[in-house]
Design an enzyme around this catalytic site. Structure first.
Site, mmCIF file in Angstrom:
data_model
loop_
_atom_site.group_PDB
_atom_site.id
_atom_site.type_symbol
_atom_site.label_atom_id
_atom_site.label_comp_id
_atom_site.label_asym_id
_atom_site.label_seq_id
_atom_site.Cartn_x
_atom_site.Cartn_y
_atom_site.Cartn_z
ATOM 1 N N ASP A 130 64.415 -21.560 58.484
ATOM 2 C CA ASP A 130 64.878 -20.380 58.610
ATOM 3 C C ASP A 130 65.351 -19.959 60.075
ATOM 4 O O ASP A 130 64.623 -19.709 61.094
ATOM 5 C CB ASP A 130 64.033 -19.200 57.954
ATOM 6 C CG ASP A 130 64.648 -17.868 57.976
ATOM 7 O OD1 ASP A 130 65.240 -17.686 56.968
ATOM 8 O OD2 ASP A 130 64.431 -16.926 58.945
ATOM 9 N N TYR A 135 68.768 -15.513 66.907
ATOM 10 C CA TYR A 135 67.615 -16.426 67.426
ATOM 11 C C TYR A 135 68.177 -17.133 68.733
ATOM 12 O O TYR A 135 67.387 -17.700 69.427
ATOM 13 C CB TYR A 135 66.860 -17.373 66.453
ATOM 14 C CG TYR A 135 66.458 -16.632 65.241
ATOM 15 C CD1 TYR A 135 66.312 -15.230 65.361
ATOM 16 C CD2 TYR A 135 65.919 -17.136 64.243
ATOM 17 C CE1 TYR A 135 65.655 -14.354 64.171
ATOM 18 C CE2 TYR A 135 65.172 -16.338 63.132
ATOM 19 C CZ TYR A 135 65.437 -14.967 63.214
ATOM 20 O OH TYR A 135 64.744 -14.370 62.057
ATOM 21 N N LYS A 160 71.804 -16.182 59.512
ATOM 22 C CA LYS A 160 72.009 -14.940 59.387
ATOM 23 C C LYS A 160 73.064 -14.327 60.292
ATOM 24 O O LYS A 160 73.274 -14.622 61.435
ATOM 25 C CB LYS A 160 70.720 -14.051 59.621
ATOM 26 C CG LYS A 160 69.533 -14.635 58.919
ATOM 27 C CD LYS A 160 68.454 -13.831 59.094
ATOM 28 C CE LYS A 160 66.897 -14.780 58.555
ATOM 29 N NZ LYS A 160 66.336 -15.532 59.899
ATOM 30 N N HIS A 193 71.903 -9.907 58.376
ATOM 31 C CA HIS A 193 70.382 -9.946 59.114
ATOM 32 C C HIS A 193 69.680 -8.414 59.095
ATOM 33 O O HIS A 193 68.640 -8.276 58.609
ATOM 34 C CB HIS A 193 70.505 -10.104 60.722
ATOM 35 C CG HIS A 193 69.282 -10.930 61.254
ATOM 36 N ND1 HIS A 193 69.271 -11.533 62.226
ATOM 37 C CD2 HIS A 193 68.236 -10.642 60.975
ATOM 38 C CE1 HIS A 193 68.130 -12.023 62.497
ATOM 39 N NE2 HIS A 193 67.447 -11.233 61.657
ATOM 40 N N LYS A 317 56.097 -19.315 61.586
ATOM 41 C CA LYS A 317 56.629 -20.013 62.637
ATOM 42 C C LYS A 317 55.525 -20.321 63.407
ATOM 43 O O LYS A 317 54.445 -19.787 63.608
ATOM 44 C CB LYS A 317 57.532 -18.924 63.358
ATOM 45 C CG LYS A 317 57.839 -19.420 64.826
ATOM 46 C CD LYS A 317 56.857 -18.728 65.859
ATOM 47 C CE LYS A 317 57.271 -19.455 67.307
ATOM 48 N NZ LYS A 317 56.008 -19.112 68.082
ATOM 49 N N SER A 318 55.479 -21.542 63.931
ATOM 50 C CA SER A 318 54.506 -22.317 64.982
ATOM 51 C C SER A 318 55.266 -23.381 65.811
ATOM 52 O O SER A 318 56.001 -24.073 65.236
ATOM 53 C CB SER A 318 53.419 -22.504 64.304
ATOM 54 O OG SER A 318 52.350 -23.018 65.076
ATOM 55 N N VAL A 319 54.925 -23.214 66.962
ATOM 56 C CA VAL A 319 55.224 -24.350 67.807
ATOM 57 C C VAL A 319 54.161 -25.604 67.989
ATOM 58 O O VAL A 319 54.135 -26.370 68.673
ATOM 59 C CB VAL A 319 55.532 -23.871 69.525
ATOM 60 C CG1 VAL A 319 57.045 -23.262 68.985
ATOM 61 C CG2 VAL A 319 54.703 -23.031 70.207
ATOM 62 N N ARG A 323 49.090 -26.234 63.812
ATOM 63 C CA ARG A 323 49.208 -25.054 62.778
ATOM 64 C C ARG A 323 50.333 -25.284 61.880
ATOM 65 O O ARG A 323 50.147 -24.801 60.765
ATOM 66 C CB ARG A 323 49.506 -23.765 63.843
ATOM 67 C CG ARG A 323 48.531 -23.240 64.516
ATOM 68 C CD ARG A 323 48.787 -22.094 65.198
ATOM 69 N NE ARG A 323 47.798 -21.424 66.274
ATOM 70 C CZ ARG A 323 47.848 -20.694 67.056
ATOM 71 N NH1 ARG A 323 48.821 -20.375 67.569
ATOM 72 N NH2 ARG A 323 46.683 -20.169 67.581
ATOM 73 N N ASN A 327 49.381 -24.609 58.003
ATOM 74 C CA ASN A 327 50.258 -23.691 57.379
ATOM 75 C C ASN A 327 51.065 -24.282 56.126
ATOM 76 O O ASN A 327 51.488 -23.739 55.044
ATOM 77 C CB ASN A 327 51.590 -22.768 58.105
ATOM 78 C CG ASN A 327 50.941 -22.124 59.320
ATOM 79 O OD1 ASN A 327 49.231 -21.848 59.113
ATOM 80 N ND2 ASN A 327 51.574 -21.756 60.345
HETATM 81 N N1 LIG Z 1 64.964 -11.285 58.973
HETATM 82 C C1 LIG Z 1 64.219 -10.798 60.079
HETATM 83 O O1 LIG Z 1 64.596 -9.612 60.506
HETATM 84 C C2 LIG Z 1 63.171 -11.473 60.476
HETATM 85 C C3 LIG Z 1 62.388 -10.743 61.408
HETATM 86 C C4 LIG Z 1 61.280 -11.634 61.892
HETATM 87 C C5 LIG Z 1 60.768 -13.022 61.427
HETATM 88 N N2 LIG Z 1 61.692 -13.529 60.672
HETATM 89 C C6 LIG Z 1 61.528 -15.061 60.218
HETATM 90 O O2 LIG Z 1 60.282 -15.046 59.797
HETATM 91 C C7 LIG Z 1 59.807 -15.978 60.530
HETATM 92 C C8 LIG Z 1 58.139 -15.868 60.472
HETATM 93 O O3 LIG Z 1 57.983 -14.760 61.272
HETATM 94 P P1 LIG Z 1 57.345 -14.494 62.917
HETATM 95 O O4 LIG Z 1 57.831 -15.657 63.457
HETATM 96 O O5 LIG Z 1 57.951 -13.129 63.225
HETATM 97 O O6 LIG Z 1 55.801 -14.581 62.477
HETATM 98 P P2 LIG Z 1 54.770 -15.210 61.665
HETATM 99 O O7 LIG Z 1 55.041 -16.597 60.969
HETATM 100 O O8 LIG Z 1 54.127 -14.314 60.910
HETATM 101 O O9 LIG Z 1 53.525 -15.577 63.134
HETATM 102 C C9 LIG Z 1 54.103 -16.260 64.026
HETATM 103 C C10 LIG Z 1 53.029 -16.479 65.100
HETATM 104 O O10 LIG Z 1 51.619 -16.620 64.648
HETATM 105 C C11 LIG Z 1 51.192 -17.719 65.315
HETATM 106 N N3 LIG Z 1 50.544 -18.560 64.169
HETATM 107 C C12 LIG Z 1 51.303 -19.516 63.360
HETATM 108 N N4 LIG Z 1 50.526 -20.318 62.450
HETATM 109 C C13 LIG Z 1 49.260 -19.782 62.856
HETATM 110 C C14 LIG Z 1 48.064 -20.024 62.384
HETATM 111 N N5 LIG Z 1 47.947 -21.019 61.309
HETATM 112 N N6 LIG Z 1 47.049 -19.500 62.901
HETATM 113 C C15 LIG Z 1 47.077 -18.845 63.940
HETATM 114 N N7 LIG Z 1 48.139 -18.387 64.471
HETATM 115 C C16 LIG Z 1 49.392 -18.858 64.072
HETATM 116 C C17 LIG Z 1 52.221 -18.452 65.885
HETATM 117 O O11 LIG Z 1 51.834 -18.962 67.266
HETATM 118 P P3 LIG Z 1 52.561 -20.548 67.776
HETATM 119 O O12 LIG Z 1 53.780 -20.546 67.530
HETATM 120 O O13 LIG Z 1 51.980 -20.501 69.341
HETATM 121 O O14 LIG Z 1 51.719 -21.424 67.217
HETATM 122 C C18 LIG Z 1 53.138 -17.247 66.411
HETATM 123 O O15 LIG Z 1 52.900 -16.466 67.327
HETATM 124 C C19 LIG Z 1 60.460 -16.078 61.796
HETATM 125 O O16 LIG Z 1 60.148 -17.199 62.535
HETATM 126 C C20 LIG Z 1 61.908 -15.866 61.412
HETATM 127 O O17 LIG Z 1 62.473 -17.111 60.735
HETATM 128 C C21 LIG Z 1 62.964 -12.957 60.047
#
Ligand SMILES: NC(=O)c1ccc[n+]([C@@H]2O[C@H](COP(=O)([O-])OP(=O)(O)OC[C@H]3O[C@@H](n4cnc5c(N)ncnc54)[C@H](OP(=O)(O)O)[C@@H]3O)[C@@H](O)[C@H]2O)c1
Length: 366
Positions: A130, A135, A160, A193, A317-319, A323, A327
């Site tokens: 995604d 981005y 998007k 978006h 998301k994770s880099v 993780r 996940n």
């Molecule tokens: N449509 C929209 O408006 C919108 C808005 C926001 C997001 N999104 C999409 O949704 C995706 C996911 O959302 P998001 O990136 O905001 O947040 P998320 O996936 O809820 O969380 C990502 C954060 O959590 C950490 N993390 C990931 N796995 C973990 C684990 N197993 N244990 C502990 N920490 C963990 C990551 O750290 P590290 O990377 O440092 O490991 C990162 O800081 C985005 O990448 C994007 O594709 C869409």
């Protein structure tokens, strides 16, 4: 040179042949069987001795528990890591296309880190990425997919439309830019978006009609929206012919966003839950850590599994490679209904929202 194996997959009792594996990742032909996948059988082509970590299963085949990441030692000659299988279930969208329920999000991954993160995620087993024009890493997403060595057709790619480009002609140009940056001639899913109801004279309808063009000419296999509230979806329903295939919205235990999810369920719009672990904010919650402890899983796995059992699509998301694997390992356990309800009860309504409110969000990148 990688050793080649014949692989058979036992899906709901039926053994499916013509599957192959090489290198670090077992690759499956035909992902439609993956949601029923229960175990995997490998048969080394060469007559080599198997170590005790692999159990024999009839006629020289060895049985391997699926879903587990593990190191395989075969005949002392080779040590190779066999990463997780691509076992994410697929959801059928209202246009008949299917989407892997679990994917990998690349929001806030720096462009210079994105290709490697995507390549790594595909190695883990993710087959759904995604991204978004906003981005700034579409080009690197395409590079990462190509670097992984798998066919384009095996990965589901979403992008998007940038908030800056809602006018139909701008949207057409932007979509061509997305395809060109990704380096593909189609995307699996393209979304508006944000609805931006306070901009463009409140007209997201003509933007939606422009996305219908991309769907009709085949360059977007599916089209959908993101951050649309119920009234925005009602307006599309009243004024246009196509129902969005998905609505990508903020959803996690502190913000369950039920009204929008329910509208989607009632009208055939799949919900994609963004920030599924609230960027980590829900992982220390005592209810979640207790359930995780009881199940022998991590808090992130419990929260992601909660989404999966609710039927939503997620792409954490994770880099961090460990993780990414954590996940992805969501399909060998289940949360019981009482615990599902306890997690859902953590909802804090509007105050649990971590991102902007779509009714007022009007950010237009420069
Ligand atoms: N449509 C929209 O408006 C919108 C808005 C926001 C997001 N999104 C999409 O949704 C995706 C996911 O959302 P998001 O990136 O905001 O947040 P998320 O996936 O809820 O969380 C990502 C954060 O959590 C950490 N993390 C990931 N796995 C973990 C684990 N197993 N244990 C502990 N920490 C963990 C990551 O750290 P590290 O990377 O440092 O490991 C990162 O800081 C985005 O990448 C994007 O594709 C869409």
């Amino acid at each position: 040179m990688y050793a080649l194996y014949q692989v058979r997959v036992n899906a709901s009792g039926t053994t499916v042949p013509a599957i192959f594996a090489y290198g670090r990742t077992i690759r499956l032909r035909g992902y439609d069987i993956c949601d029923a996948l229960s175990c995997v059988y490998l048969q080394p082509k060469r007559g080599i001795t198997l170590t005790d970590s692999l159990s024999r299963f009839g006629k020289g085949w060895i049985r391997v528990p699926s879903y587990d990441s593990q190191v395989w030692e075969i005949g002392r000659e080779t040590r190779r890591s066999c990463t997780t299988l691509s076992v994410a279930p697929h959801i059928t969208l209202n246009d008949g296309n299917t989407i892997p329920q679990l994917g990998f999000g690349v929001f806030q991954i720096e462009p210079e880190d994105t290709a490697e993160a995507v390549r790594e995620a595909i190695g883990v087993g993710y087959r759904h990425i995604d991204t978004a024009e906003m981005y700034g890493n579409e080009r690197e997403v395409g590079e990462g997919i190509r670097a992984s060595g798998i066919d384009r057709g095996e990965v589901y790619v979403t992008s998007k439309l940038n908030n800056r480009l809602h006018e139909p002609d701008d949207a057409r140009e932007a979509f061509e830019g997305t395809l060109s940056d990704l380096g593909f001639n189609y995307v699996d899913l393209f979304l508006i978006h944000w609805p931006l109801p306070t901009l463009y004279d409140g007209d997201f309808v003509s933007t939606w009609r422009t996305l219908e063009e991309f769907h009709n000419d085949g360059r977007a296999r599916s089209v959908g929206v993101s951050n649309f509230q119920v009234e925005h979806l009602e307006r599309l329903a009243a004024e246009t012919a196509t129902v969005p295939s998905v609505n990508q919205i903020e959803v996690h235990p502190y913000f369950t966003n039920e009204a929008v999810r329910e509208y989607g369920q009632d009208h055939g719009i799949a919900t994609e839950a963004w920030s599924p672990i609230a960027q980590g904010a829900v992982l220390d919650d005592p209810t979640i850590t207790q359930i995780a402890e009881n199940l022998g899983k991590t808090p992130a796995q419990v929260v992601l599994r909660w989404h999966i059992q609710r039927g939503d699509i997620v792409f954490p998301k994770s880099v961090t490679p460990s993780r990414m694997r954590e996940n992805f390992e969501l399909f060998d356990f289940e949360i019981e209904p009482g615990d599902m309800d306890e997690i859902s009860a953590l909802d804090q309504g509007e105050s649990g929202r971590t991102g902007p409110n779509p009714d007022t969000f009007a950010h237009v990148p420069g």
